[in-house]
Design an enzyme around this catalytic site. Structure first.
Site, PDB file in Angstrom:
ATOM      1  N   ASP A   1       0.789  -1.237   0.000  1.00 43.76           N
ATOM      2  CA  ASP A   1       0.000   0.000   0.000  1.00 43.76           C
ATOM      3  C   ASP A   1       0.819   1.284   0.000  1.00 43.76           C
ATOM      4  OD1 ASP A   1      -2.543  -1.034  -0.322  1.00 43.76           O
ATOM      5  OD2 ASP A   1      -2.674  -1.608   1.782  1.00 43.76           O
TER       6      ASP A   1
ATOM      7  N   ASP B   1      -7.238  -4.966  -4.916  1.00 46.55           N
ATOM      8  CA  ASP B   1      -6.915  -3.597  -4.479  1.00 46.55           C
ATOM      9  C   ASP B   1      -5.539  -3.147  -4.986  1.00 46.55           C
ATOM     10  OD1 ASP B   1      -8.378  -5.361  -2.809  1.00 46.55           O
ATOM     11  OD2 ASP B   1      -8.375  -3.964  -1.139  1.00 46.55           O
TER      12      ASP B   1
HETATM   13  N1  GLY Z   1      -7.478  -1.995   0.440  1.00 44.24           N
HETATM   14  C1  GLY Z   1      -8.246  -2.392   1.538  1.00 44.24           C
HETATM   15  C2  GLY Z   1      -9.694  -2.125   1.368  1.00 44.24           C
HETATM   16  O1  GLY Z   1     -10.143  -1.696   0.318  1.00 44.24           O
HETATM   17  O2  GLY Z   1     -10.413  -2.356   2.324  1.00 44.24           O
END
Ligand code: GLY
Length: 391
Positions: A113, A173
């Site tokens: 992330d 994601d």
């Molecule tokens: N990337 C984590 C979520 O979308 O909850």
């Protein structure tokens, strides 16, 4: 007397007509950004050194995180977007302070992330100020993220959990984090960063999507062979369901891949995802937290999935023409108008400074259900700014 009556009738008709007139995108933006500016300031007043906003606690107080939580870049990003619109110097100062505190993320190699964290904060900081120090942070961050690519699989690893039942988990994601690789690769003319993003996107396109255009949340790979171990959900309703935020990440991710590479295969894929999602949206455009929750219509909505989707759809509308373009643009506008309504938009001075209500973080874990979320706010403002550029 007759003339008086006629004048009265005309005045009344004009009042009724102006009440029924739909707010223009410019008026909507003005109304929302006025609130956003004050909310950004309110939130800043609630944060101590090193703290980041996350959501609301059940008692309504501000839930905070450290800079290492995946969402730490969204609040500074939101402040930058509010500054971009309003040019308020206090908001710029807030954006700067909450951006530079993320400096150590640039060397983070134990999580994917980094892309969210640095691109929303430093990415906007560099875009809006041109300060080369911010660009250097993006450069370091992209190289840290690139260390997570396994060449046998062709993907960057999402999570580094020990003791979890995965060998090499990749979540949908993760498509969003590729923007950092592409942006830095193009800015610094380092094609190997772009190649890594392309590789991840290609493998994801092949393994993460079902025939109908929906996606699994997580694909686990064998790092020695590159083969898929299993496909499943973590945050969605079931392994076979379409978790709403995941679908929005995929839509945004492949639209973004097309924006940077102009490779038609990414555009085709984004269109397929959009055409799966649009007929499944409720009339007001805000998805339920999972498209397949059997509790629909009593299931919670997810404003974050809506905001991410709206932003992606505005971009997608620019990459196609005619009716198709109109369809995506009006779907995006519909979502934005709903999010800008009393139901979703915070009142100024409320909600600990969040802009939107009604997001869902991780429903099955009972975490962050029907609450404000930093990423709802970020993508909502981004969608409005994109809409404004087209209006
Ligand atoms: N990337 C984590 C979520 O979308 O909850």
């Amino acid at each position: 007397m007759k003339v008086k009556k006629l004048v009265l009738l005309i005045v009344l008709s004009l009042v009724v007509m102006s009440c029924n007139r739909q707010e223009t995108v410019e008026e909507l933006a003005d109304r929302v950004f006025k609130i956003a500016v004050e909310q950004v300031k309110l939130m800043d007043s609630m944060l101590e050194e090193g703290e980041c906003p996350r959501s609301l606690n059940p008692d309504g107080s501000l839930m905070k995180s450290t800079i290492w939580w995946w969402c730490s870049g969204f609040y500074p990003g939101t402040a930058w977007l509010a500054y971009e619109y309003a040019q308020d110097e206090q908001v710029k100062d807030i954006a700067l302070r909450h951006t530079v505190k993320l400096d150590s993320i640039r060397f983070r190699t134990n999580d994917h992330d980094v892309g969210f964290q640095l691109n929303c904060s430093y990415g906007n900081a560099f875009r809006l100020t041109g300060n080369k120090d911010f660009k250097a942070v993006l450069h370091d961050g992209a190289h840290s993220l690139a260390t997570r690519l396994n060449p046998t699989i062709g993907c960057t690893r999402s999570w580094d959990y020990d003791g979890r039942p995965w060998d090499f988990p990749v979540i949908i994601d993760n498509m969003m984090n590729l923007e950092l690789l592409l942006k830095v690769g193009q800015m610094y003319d380092e094609p190997e960063l772009c190649e890594k993003a392309v590789s991840h996107a290609d493998v994801t396109m092949k393994n993460h999507f079902r025939e109908d255009g929906s996606s699994w949340h997580l694909v686990d790979y064998n790092p020695l062979t590159g083969n898929v171990n299993k496909k499943q959900t973590v945050q969605g309703y079931s392994d076979d369901s379409a978790w709403s935020r995941g679908q929005s990440w995929g839509l945004y991710g492949f639209t973004m891949m097309y924006q940077y590479t102009r490779d038609e295969k990414y555009l085709c894929h984004a269109l397929k995802v959009a055409d799966y999602l649009l007929p499944r949206l409720p009339e007001d455009g805000v998805p339920y937290w999972d498209y397949d929750d059997p509790d629909i219509p009593d299931a919670p909505r997810d404003a974050s999935a809506a905001a991410i989707m709206a932003s992606a759809l505005v971009s997608l509308s620019e990459f196609v023409e005619g009716e198709r373009s109109d369809k995506y643009l009006s779907a995006a506008e519909n979502i934005v108008r709903t999010l800008a309504s009393e139901e979703y938009l915070s009142e100024e001075g409320s909600n600990c400074g969040f802009i939107l209500k009604h997001g869902v973080g991780f429903l099955k874990a009972g975490s962050e259900v029907d609450v404000p979320l930093t990423y709802s706010d970020y993508y909502f403002l981004e969608a409005i700014l994109k809409l404004l550029k087209l209006s």
